[in-house]
Structure formats: C-alpha cells, structure tokens
Design an enzyme around this catalytic site. Structure first.
Site, mmCIF file in Angstrom:
data_model
loop_
_atom_site.group_PDB
_atom_site.id
_atom_site.type_symbol
_atom_site.label_atom_id
_atom_site.label_comp_id
_atom_site.label_asym_id
_atom_site.label_seq_id
_atom_site.Cartn_x
_atom_site.Cartn_y
_atom_site.Cartn_z
ATOM 1 N N LYS A 264 -3.841 7.492 -8.748
ATOM 2 C CA LYS A 264 -4.174 8.744 -8.061
ATOM 3 C C LYS A 264 -5.575 9.136 -8.452
ATOM 4 O O LYS A 264 -6.027 8.831 -9.565
ATOM 5 C CB LYS A 264 -3.205 9.860 -8.472
ATOM 6 C CG LYS A 264 -3.110 10.971 -7.452
ATOM 7 C CD LYS A 264 -2.200 10.554 -6.308
ATOM 8 C CE LYS A 264 -1.926 11.667 -5.344
ATOM 9 N NZ LYS A 264 -0.763 11.305 -4.508
HETATM 10 N N1 GLU Z 1 -1.078 10.609 -0.985
HETATM 11 C C1 GLU Z 1 0.088 9.989 -0.416
HETATM 12 C C2 GLU Z 1 1.248 10.009 -1.406
HETATM 13 O O1 GLU Z 1 1.288 10.817 -2.295
HETATM 14 C C3 GLU Z 1 -0.197 8.601 0.145
HETATM 15 C C4 GLU Z 1 -0.651 7.583 -0.838
HETATM 16 C C5 GLU Z 1 -1.085 6.267 -0.183
HETATM 17 O O2 GLU Z 1 -0.846 6.082 0.998
HETATM 18 O O3 GLU Z 1 -1.654 5.454 -0.896
HETATM 19 O O4 GLU Z 1 2.185 9.276 -1.266
#
Ligand code: GLU
Length: 441
Positions: free
Chosen positions: A131
């Site tokens: 993240k």
């Molecule tokens: N931000 C989204 C999540 O929390 C998508 C993450 C992604 O597609 O890599 O799942």
C-alpha cells in the site's frame, strides 16, 4: 522540523516486529495496525503457527518513507510525507493501492498493506500485498499540482516499484488520472512504455474494461449472496451505504438495480434518508452537480453518524477504517454488514456484532473485486490482448462467488466468524508459499 528531516528512511522494518500475544481489548486505542495484527494473531492461534512465522507475517518486508516537495501554482513550495509499504512477496509481486488523504500515516499504510496480502491470497491472485500513501488533501490542490506531486512521489518510490515488483492502483483520493501520471513517469524513466506498472489506468492507456466499477460489483455479488444466506430476499431488503465515492456510489447503484431498496446514504459532509428508497441515479446526478449527497431533494437530512445504526437489512460501510467500534456496534440494526471499505470494523466491534448474530462479510473478501480486475488488467497488459467487458464481469463474479462459498464452508465447519475464516484461509496460503520456497539463506 525534526520529524520531517527524520522522515526519509528505508528499512526492513524489523523495529516494527510486534510482541505476539492476546488481541488488544481496549478499543479506544485501536488503530488500523493494532486491528490488523489482532486479526492476524487470531488466525495464527487457530492455525497453530510458531512465533517466528507470526512475527514475519505481522511485519512488512520492506517500507519506504519519502519526503515529497511540491511547487505550488503560486510559486511557493510545500513538503508532503509519503510511504510505500510492501508487506509480503511470498506469492508474487506486491500489489495495492495508493491513498491521498491528510491523515495518512505509516501505521495505517502498514495495516492496509497487510490486508492486501490476505485479500490477494484469499482470492488466489498471484500477488503479495502493498500500500502507498501520501499525507495530502487532494481537494486543496489544482490538477497541475496533483500531477507534479504524483510524479515526484513516483520518482521517489521508483527503486522499489515495477510490474514484477510492486504494482500500485487507485485508493481513496486517487483515480485513473493519477495512475496515468504514475505510468508515464515510470515509463519515461525506463525509456519505454510500461503499461503493467499500475492498474486502474484509463482504458485508452491499457486499463481494463470493468475495472472502475469492479469493487462495487464485487460488493454487490457478495451482498446479494449474504442476504440470501441469512434468508432475506434481496428484492424485499433495504440497505444503508456509508460513503458515496468510488466504492459506495456504484454499490448503491448496483444494489438498487438488483431490487434492494437503498434508504440511506452518507458522505463526509452528511447523510440523507428516504425510507421509501432513494433514487440512486438522481442522487448520483446531484452529487456530480454539487459534490455531495447533502441537499438531495429526494431525501431528508440525516446525521452522518446515524447512518450506521439505521433500521435496514444490509449495511455497507464503504468509507474508511474503524467506523464500527465498541461505542456503536451495539446499536447496529442491520442483519448483514458487507465491508466495502478496508478495516471498517474493529475487533471489539466484531465480537459485539457476532454475539448479536449480525453477519459481517470481511473486507478482504467483500471488496476484493477491485484487485481481481486489477489482476485481469495486469494480465491483459502483459499479453497486450484486451478482454470484453462481459468477459471481465463474468470472471469477476465467478471468482467472488467461489471465494464466498469457500470462506462460508470453512467458517461453518469450524464455527468461526467469516473474518477469522477468511484471514486463516489467506494466512494459510501465504504460509504454504513461504514454506515451499524455504527461508533464505
Ligand atoms: N485499493 C484497492 C483495494 O484496497 C485496490 C487495490 C489494487 O487493485 O491493487 O483493494
């Protein structure tokens, strides 16, 4: 100033190793990271894994904190702090979104990265978890400023990202335009175009059909299955949705199209209620025109905090972490909670909701539609071959519903909550990959 000067560090985060032990019981000091670690500790207890493995899974593999200077349109400059945390690589490259919000901090990003590892493992997409976050309020900046800050943040994290290393995607406060700038910055630095560096790109740049609505579609598939599971007919059910952003707005629309009466919706500015059912299309129009659900003529004003305790069958928290806690879980009237957000329910709230017989479908299952279609997007970019929208949508539905069945079966066989079952299944897959690869050296 000392904080800022100390902020640019790269570490393997061994200082972050937790003392494995019982889950914290004092909810008011809970943070997303204590929540994530408490959930992990419960799964580890169930699986009977040793302490060393527990510490490894509780601790990010790599984290990078960067100072990101921005030249404002006025000519002045400002400094923002950003992070990229790579929690695990055992099953493949790290994967996860990039969040722009004023309160972003390293512990929050660590928690969100850990949840990505479990989400990817549970849905069996071949990624670890990551993240990113930048502590900035994007609403305070022009497009030109957002472009500059995104390009500079990307340059700062360039050494640790890549289509085979770590693949960012949108999250709160970022969108497909942000992804386009990241892709361009990475590509210019590489000397050639690298579409697989991000997912959630514009379709014109190799984004996937169906990616923008994928999280909401997945939430809806799971919500309909969960309502039926507890004996409710979706066409006679009511729902409240917290958050009317990338996840909540389309979830409200898809739920409503499936016959669910969406009676209450909130955003960060307030909430609205119409017990007869909100006209979600008209509400979306109102939000496009005014920027908020507040003032929508087709409903009555409601206090934002009261959204979570509405008398509805289904509650979809689709905003931020920690909104269901020990102070309000006892007042929730919904029969089913489907977590569109990451980490909306604290462990103390989980316990209260379970005692009260409320079914909670956890984030790592409920909102996995986004990363599933991110995976499809990455596969398509790697093959330079594009799928039709109906192919994307049917593969998404198939993966969501089979994961739902798997988690449900595991939970029922062992009398576990869906969260503990989902986390244990995911942790087991990551631990198995780790075991097969062995510990180097
Ligand atoms: N931000 C989204 C999540 O929390 C998508 C993450 C992604 O597609 O890599 O799942």
């Amino acid at each position: 100033m000392t904080d800022l000067l100390a902020a640019t560090t790269m570490s393997t985060a061994t200082d972050a190793a937790p003392a494995p032990g019982p889950a914290p019981t004092v909810d008011h000091i809970a943070t997303p990271l204590t929540d994530a670690r408490a959930q992990l500790a419960e799964a580890i207890g169930l699986l009977g894994y040793e302490n060393g493995l527990h510490q490894m899974l509780a601790t990010p593999r790599r984290e990078l904190t960067v100072a990101v200077p921005l030249r404002l349109d006025s000519g002045e400059s400002r400094l923002y702090i950003g992070h990229r945390v790579q929690h695990n690589f055992s099953r493949g490259p790290a994967k996860g979104g990039l969040r722009y919000a004023p309160n972003v901090n390293l512990d929050e990003v660590r928690a969100l990265a850990m949840w990505m590892t479990w989400k990817c493992a549970l849905l069996d997409v071949p990624y670890g978890g990551a993240k990113g976050g930048l502590a900035i309020d994007p609403r305070e900046h022009s497009m030109a400023e957002l472009e500059r800050v995104t390009r500079r943040y990307t340059s700062e994290i360039l050494p640790i990202i890549g289509p085979e290393r770590d693949i960012p995607a949108p999250d709160i406060g970022t969108d497909e335009q942000t992804m386009a700038w990241i892709m361009d910055t990475y590509s210019v630095n590489s000397g050639y175009t690298v579409p697989g560096i991000v997912t959630g790109k514009p379709i014109a740049l190799g984004g996937s059909q169906g990616r923008a609505s994928a999280t909401s579609r997945g939430v809806t598939h799971i919500a309909l299955a969960a309502l039926r599971h507890v004996g409710l007919d979706p066409a006679r059910s009511t729902a409240a949705v917290q958050g009317f952003g990338k996840v909540g707005a389309d979830a409200a629309r898809f739920l409503s199209a499936a016959g669910v009466r969406v009676t209450a919706v909130s955003d960060q500015y307030g909430a609205i209620l119409n017990t007869g059912g909100l006209d979600v299309e008209a509400l979306s129009e109102h939000v496009r025109a005014t920027g908020s659900v507040v003032g929508f003529p087709g409903g009555d004003a409601l206090d934002g905090a009261d959204l979570l305790t509405q008398d509805v069958d289904l509650l979809v928290p689709a905003a931020v972490e920690g909104v269901l806690h020990d102070g309000n879980a006892g007042d929730v009237l919904a029969r089913v909670i489907v977590e569109g957000a990451n980490g909306p329910t604290t462990p103390a709230a989980d316990r209260i909701l379970r005692e009260r017989g409320i079914l909670v479908v956890p984030d790592i299952l409920a909102n996995a539609g986004g990363v599933i279609v991110s995976y499809f997007e990455w596969v398509q970019a790697n093959q330079a071959y594009w799928w039709r929208a109906d192919e994307v949508e049917s593969r998404l539905e198939e993966r969501m519903l089979s994961a739902w069945q798997h988690v449900l079966g595991y939970a029922e066989a062992r009398d576990l909550s869906l969260r503990t079952a989902a986390t244990a299944l995911a942790v087991e897959r990551v631990a198995e990959a780790h075991r097969l690869r062995g510990l180097y050296p």
